[in-house]
Design a protein around this motif. Sequence first.
Motif, PDB file in Angstrom:
ATOM      1  N   UNK A 380       7.345  10.546  41.684  1.00 37.56           N
ATOM      2  CA  UNK A 380       7.511  11.998  41.618  1.00 37.56           C
ATOM      3  C   UNK A 380       6.973  12.607  40.326  1.00 37.56           C
ATOM      4  N   UNK A 381       6.830  11.795  39.287  1.00 39.23           N
ATOM      5  CA  UNK A 381       6.402  12.313  38.001  1.00 39.23           C
ATOM      6  C   UNK A 381       7.554  12.751  37.117  1.00 39.23           C
ATOM      7  N   UNK A 382       8.803  12.568  37.573  1.00 39.79           N
ATOM      8  CA  UNK A 382       9.956  12.972  36.761  1.00 39.79           C
ATOM      9  C   UNK A 382      10.135  12.026  35.575  1.00 39.79           C
ATOM     10  N   UNK A 383      10.355  12.604  34.406  1.00 39.30           N
ATOM     11  CA  UNK A 383      10.652  11.824  33.211  1.00 39.30           C
ATOM     12  C   UNK A 383      12.168  11.738  33.110  1.00 39.30           C
ATOM     13  N   UNK A 548      -2.447   8.385  42.494  1.00 40.87           N
ATOM     14  CA  UNK A 548      -2.392   9.825  42.242  1.00 40.87           C
ATOM     15  C   UNK A 548      -1.847  10.118  40.842  1.00 40.87           C
ATOM     16  N   UNK A 549      -2.625  10.878  40.065  1.00 38.50           N
ATOM     17  CA  UNK A 549      -2.168  11.309  38.749  1.00 38.50           C
ATOM     18  C   UNK A 549      -1.262  12.520  38.938  1.00 38.50           C
ATOM     19  N   UNK A 550      -0.012  12.395  38.507  1.00 40.91           N
ATOM     20  CA  UNK A 550       0.982  13.439  38.745  1.00 40.91           C
ATOM     21  C   UNK A 550       1.257  14.241  37.480  1.00 40.91           C
ATOM     22  N   UNK A 551       1.626  15.484  37.691  1.00 40.52           N
ATOM     23  CA  UNK A 551       2.068  16.315  36.571  1.00 40.52           C
ATOM     24  C   UNK A 551       3.499  15.933  36.225  1.00 40.52           C
ATOM     25  N   UNK A 552       3.777  15.611  34.972  1.00 38.42           N
ATOM     26  CA  UNK A 552       5.149  15.227  34.616  1.00 38.42           C
ATOM     27  C   UNK A 552       6.063  16.438  34.583  1.00 38.42           C
ATOM     28  N   UNK A 558      12.817  19.274  40.553  1.00 39.49           N
ATOM     29  CA  UNK A 558      12.392  18.542  41.745  1.00 39.49           C
ATOM     30  C   UNK A 558      10.961  18.914  42.103  1.00 39.49           C
ATOM     31  N   UNK A 559      10.420  18.199  43.051  1.00 41.13           N
ATOM     32  CA  UNK A 559       9.048  18.482  43.473  1.00 41.13           C
ATOM     33  C   UNK A 559       8.084  17.430  42.972  1.00 41.13           C
ATOM     34  N   UNK A 560       6.879  17.508  43.483  1.00 40.80           N
ATOM     35  CA  UNK A 560       5.843  16.534  43.138  1.00 40.80           C
ATOM     36  C   UNK A 560       4.499  17.250  43.148  1.00 40.80           C
ATOM     37  N   UNK A 561       3.843  17.289  41.993  1.00 46.54           N
ATOM     38  CA  UNK A 561       2.557  17.985  41.913  1.00 46.54           C
ATOM     39  C   UNK A 561       1.462  16.990  41.548  1.00 46.54           C
ATOM     40  N   UNK A 562       0.504  16.857  42.454  1.00 45.71           N
ATOM     41  CA  UNK A 562      -0.623  15.947  42.229  1.00 45.71           C
ATOM     42  C   UNK A 562      -1.723  16.689  41.480  1.00 45.71           C
ATOM     43  N   UNK A 563      -2.104  16.150  40.342  1.00 46.11           N
ATOM     44  CA  UNK A 563      -3.212  16.740  39.577  1.00 46.11           C
ATOM     45  C   UNK A 563      -4.536  16.362  40.225  1.00 46.11           C
ATOM     46  N   UNK A 564      -4.700  15.080  40.498  1.00 45.84           N
ATOM     47  CA  UNK A 564      -5.898  14.588  41.191  1.00 45.84           C
ATOM     48  C   UNK A 564      -5.680  13.119  41.542  1.00 45.84           C
TER      49      UNK A 564
END
Length: 683
Positions: A380-383, A548-552, A558-564
């Motif tokens: 998910x990219x969560x820290x 997938x490189x995710x935005x932290x 919540x949520x999941x944002x794919x950078x590329x």
Amino acid sequence: MMHSFENRYLEMQLLLVVSFALVVFARRVLRARPTFFLRLGQGALLLALVLPPLFSLVPRPQVFQVHRIFMNRENSDAHSAGRERAVSLAETAHTVAPPPVWDGAFESVTALVDTRALLALWGIGFLFFFFRFVRNLSALGSLLRDGTLLRRIGRVRILASPAATVPFSFRSPRTCWVVLPESLLVSAADRRVAVMHELQHHRQGDTLWALLEELLFCVFFPNPAFALLRRRIMEDQEFSCDEALIGHGIESRDYGSCLVRVAETALGSRDRYAGTSYMSAASRNPAYLKSFLRRRVEMIMEVKQRQPRKWQALCTATAVIAALFAAAAGAETLQRDAGPNPGTAEMDPRVQAIAEKILAEAVAEEKAQSGFAIVADPQSGRILAVANVDTSGSKSGHWALAERFEPASIAKSLVVAEALEEGKTSPEEKHFCENGNYNYHGTVFHDWKGKGFANLSTSKIIAQSSDIGALKIAEQLGEDGMQKMLEQFGIGPGGTASEFPESRVGVLPLPAVKQKGMLLPYVTYGQGFQATPLEIVQAYGAIANGGELLEPHPANVSGRKVIRRVLSRENAEKMRQILRDVVLTGTAQAHGQSKLYSTAGKTASGYSEEMVNPIWGNDSPITNVAGFVGFAPVESPRLEVYVGIHNPGDSKNGAHGATHAVPVFRKITEAVLADWGVAPDQR
């Protein structure tokens, strides 16, 4: 790119303020002709817009120290046996500059504010003022089409229009227009003065400036200094026209009389068309119009007594230019050296407590100067946790998020991942590792292991952390490919750490590294550039989650944002198995294997000038930074942990990722996954 634009824009806004202040100061201390002040104001405005992008292209002077660069000695036992050798980066007949000493950063000053909200507001303002500009141009076009042509002289068209209230001039691509109000045609003297005045605007280039200023206002409308500087330039344009015409076929009395009548008309209608130069100032403030008229009349009456002082003018112009250059350099330095992003990152309380406890115990047991452990969810990219300990007490907060350092051997995995994605290698491909000595462009590089390695597969190169093997794979990518790799995996300006609270971006390789032909070895060995722990976590997270490189984002978001996508699923799976081999047969074998969960990752052992152990001294060949980044379970990663240990004092052989960082990783991984109730996959 967006952050670079924001930085340059803010620097321009700052320099516009400085430019206005300098122009006002020059007018107060210097007695000179209006034309001088006009050119000074225009020059200051142009410099304010041109200097920021120019300074951003100039590489900052870097200090290069003559010191030994130590390879990443991953295997502490091998290193202990061969410590006397003090392996160096290069043995060469000529001097090879080591990586630069980092004293700044290329990060965004826009981190001080909510840039997205401000950008949205700016965009609305830009569209509003640009639409108004286009609408005014359209109205002006209608006026020119409906006007009565009085005279044509080459490219000049002199019109009379009932819609015009004051004389004005306008420049189109093929025509120079002069428009007179019909009320001014009654007096031949007034008509002559008005035409000559507007033609002088064309000769001075004022009409082109008027168009440029209108467009610039659409961009810099939030800055009152730009509006004030623009008004100063408009005033000086009028003063310059007045001075140029008085005594050259026009008497002061006739000129003043015409000016008064035009000003009286302007009081009744103060609207102006976009991109035009007016004989009377454009303002909705009657008091200002009267004050400006009075100053023009006073200037007309004393124009013959005004004596230019050329040496003073030259000194003033030089001082203004020097001040603007200094301000531009200062603004560039300021934005490069900006601190961490604002805000506070929210963590998962349970995971944070686990990470803090295990890290504190490790730092105390290993007698380390400091250490950190960042825990993340790679899916998910969560820290989830940022634990850091600093025994010196000089750091506070989640300082690990903003810590910059050369990542050492951790970079090798990214090199191999990029090579797999580009089809330059495969996990099974064999590479001759030169038995520990490789002549690269006249420089002999050594492997961390005394006798080096002979033939290793791509997978084993990472497992054994072969310096020469990794360099040979990097050669397949080339310098452009290596630069692309860093940017693709989110390291540097505009990367994954750009917006995260308390973090900051890393620093990409400096031009000096590339100019000396050392970009490939430096970047391969994790030197010559700097990354922050968050950037490393996100880069390896892409390997763990399938490419997938995710935005932290903080743990409470919540949520999941794919950078590329940086790797195909197939190549991400290959990389997970390569990193798994590091734990099963490679540098992390002794301490990385868990009895509960399958683990994978990469060790690193490096050297930092900023973390020199006073007992060892600056000339010691001993590594002082140990690192390990990994994830578990391997087939379906739920957790990622990056551990860094600085200056451990429990060993005379320095810091090693395998012995100092890997055990911390394993303990945190087991504790967190068990707390989550994740079923063990190791039997």
